[in-house]
Design a protein around this motif. Sequence first.
Motif, mmCIF file in Angstrom:
data_model
loop_
_atom_site.group_PDB
_atom_site.id
_atom_site.type_symbol
_atom_site.label_atom_id
_atom_site.label_comp_id
_atom_site.label_asym_id
_atom_site.label_seq_id
_atom_site.Cartn_x
_atom_site.Cartn_y
_atom_site.Cartn_z
ATOM 1 N N GLU A 52 42.178 40.354 51.713
ATOM 2 C CA GLU A 52 42.166 39.147 50.765
ATOM 3 C C GLU A 52 43.402 39.540 49.834
ATOM 4 O O GLU A 52 43.689 40.492 49.501
ATOM 5 N N GLN A 53 43.989 38.438 49.525
ATOM 6 C CA GLN A 53 45.178 38.560 48.866
ATOM 7 C C GLN A 53 45.043 37.925 47.435
ATOM 8 O O GLN A 53 44.405 36.860 47.555
ATOM 9 N N PHE A 54 45.082 38.632 46.601
ATOM 10 C CA PHE A 54 44.734 38.128 45.086
ATOM 11 C C PHE A 54 45.347 39.125 43.973
ATOM 12 O O PHE A 54 46.153 40.078 44.371
ATOM 13 N N SER A 55 45.572 38.617 42.787
ATOM 14 C CA SER A 55 45.989 39.427 41.840
ATOM 15 C C SER A 55 45.083 39.331 40.614
ATOM 16 O O SER A 55 43.918 38.718 40.350
ATOM 17 N N LEU A 56 45.265 40.676 39.718
ATOM 18 C CA LEU A 56 44.387 40.932 38.580
ATOM 19 C C LEU A 56 45.056 40.575 37.353
ATOM 20 O O LEU A 56 46.317 41.311 37.439
ATOM 21 N N PRO A 57 44.629 40.044 36.735
ATOM 22 C CA PRO A 57 45.174 39.752 35.398
ATOM 23 C C PRO A 57 45.351 40.891 34.465
ATOM 24 O O PRO A 57 44.564 41.961 34.357
ATOM 25 N N PRO A 58 46.437 41.217 33.842
ATOM 26 C CA PRO A 58 47.071 42.418 33.155
ATOM 27 C C PRO A 58 46.195 42.445 31.761
ATOM 28 O O PRO A 58 45.904 41.232 31.246
ATOM 29 N N ARG A 59 46.023 43.533 31.036
ATOM 30 C CA ARG A 59 44.948 43.680 30.068
ATOM 31 C C ARG A 59 45.889 44.582 29.053
ATOM 32 O O ARG A 59 46.625 45.619 29.489
ATOM 33 N N PRO A 60 45.876 44.518 27.901
ATOM 34 C CA PRO A 60 46.183 45.684 26.919
ATOM 35 C C PRO A 60 45.818 47.135 27.050
ATOM 36 O O PRO A 60 44.708 46.983 26.954
ATOM 37 N N VAL A 61 46.749 47.950 27.149
ATOM 38 C CA VAL A 61 46.354 49.516 26.730
ATOM 39 C C VAL A 61 47.281 49.998 26.245
ATOM 40 O O VAL A 61 48.300 49.479 25.872
#
Length: 288
Positions: free
Chosen positions: A134-143
């Motif tokens: 499946e083609q998908f993206s994960l949202p960025p989060r702060p580190v």
Amino acid sequence: MDGFLCFNKPCGPSSFQIIHKLRKALGIKKIGHAGTLDPHATGLLVIAVGNATRLLQYIPNEPKVYRFSIQFGTETDTLDSEGKTTRSGGSLPEPQQLIQCIDTFKGEILQAPPQFSAVKTDGVRAYSRARSGEQFSLPPRPVFIYSLNLLHYNETEGQALLEVQCSGGTYVRSLVRDIASSLHTYGFASSIHRVSSGTFTLNHALTTETLENAGKYIMPIAEIFSERLKVQVTERQKMQLSHGMDIIISENTDSGIVFAFSGDNILAVLQKKEGTTYHPVTVFHTEG
């Protein structure tokens, strides 16, 4: 049998497989860990045994330190050496370019987790969606990256060794991907080794070779927490805590969370209510 131990994980087994081996070695089911490592990653696993599993969210296990290698010029679907090559033929950065690049990754950054990760999207683990194609993206989060240093670089082979001190939730594989992208090339993590996690280190860590002596490596709960976060309670307070009642703490502390002890035995995790009044949020039942 309650306490914590440090395990030096080899390359290959998953964190869950290590837990399974420890359950057999110690003869106890109640075992957990503070932060998983990918199967190909090595180094420190912080293990909680018995009642210590109820304290995992409170232990001083940040920042985390990793030593890792980048192979520039090639990218894999898993962003490590276990995956299938997805892109190759990328350029190999010059040393000064690499040094200047890693300086831009210090402090708070936004980072998207790898698609092959345990992050859930729409209730499904990301790695399950990735494996299905499946083609998908994960949202960025702060580190947060406290430090990032280049230890060695073989420009001819495009192989770099770095060390990072970072917050929990940081993915080293994503860091590698983003460093390579900033250098207009590709890259994957050819090795990842966790050196330390907060106050926990690999000094005197348990290994697969010393697994049969696992019990000797368990650190008592009282040794883990800072003295300023520990309070000794009276017999009356001990009784009050056993019934889930609030207690008054006379010790001078400004911490929102403290740990109530009777000698070396932990009785409760206390949360500040107001002033010197603390409420037990976790109570450990002891005999006597």
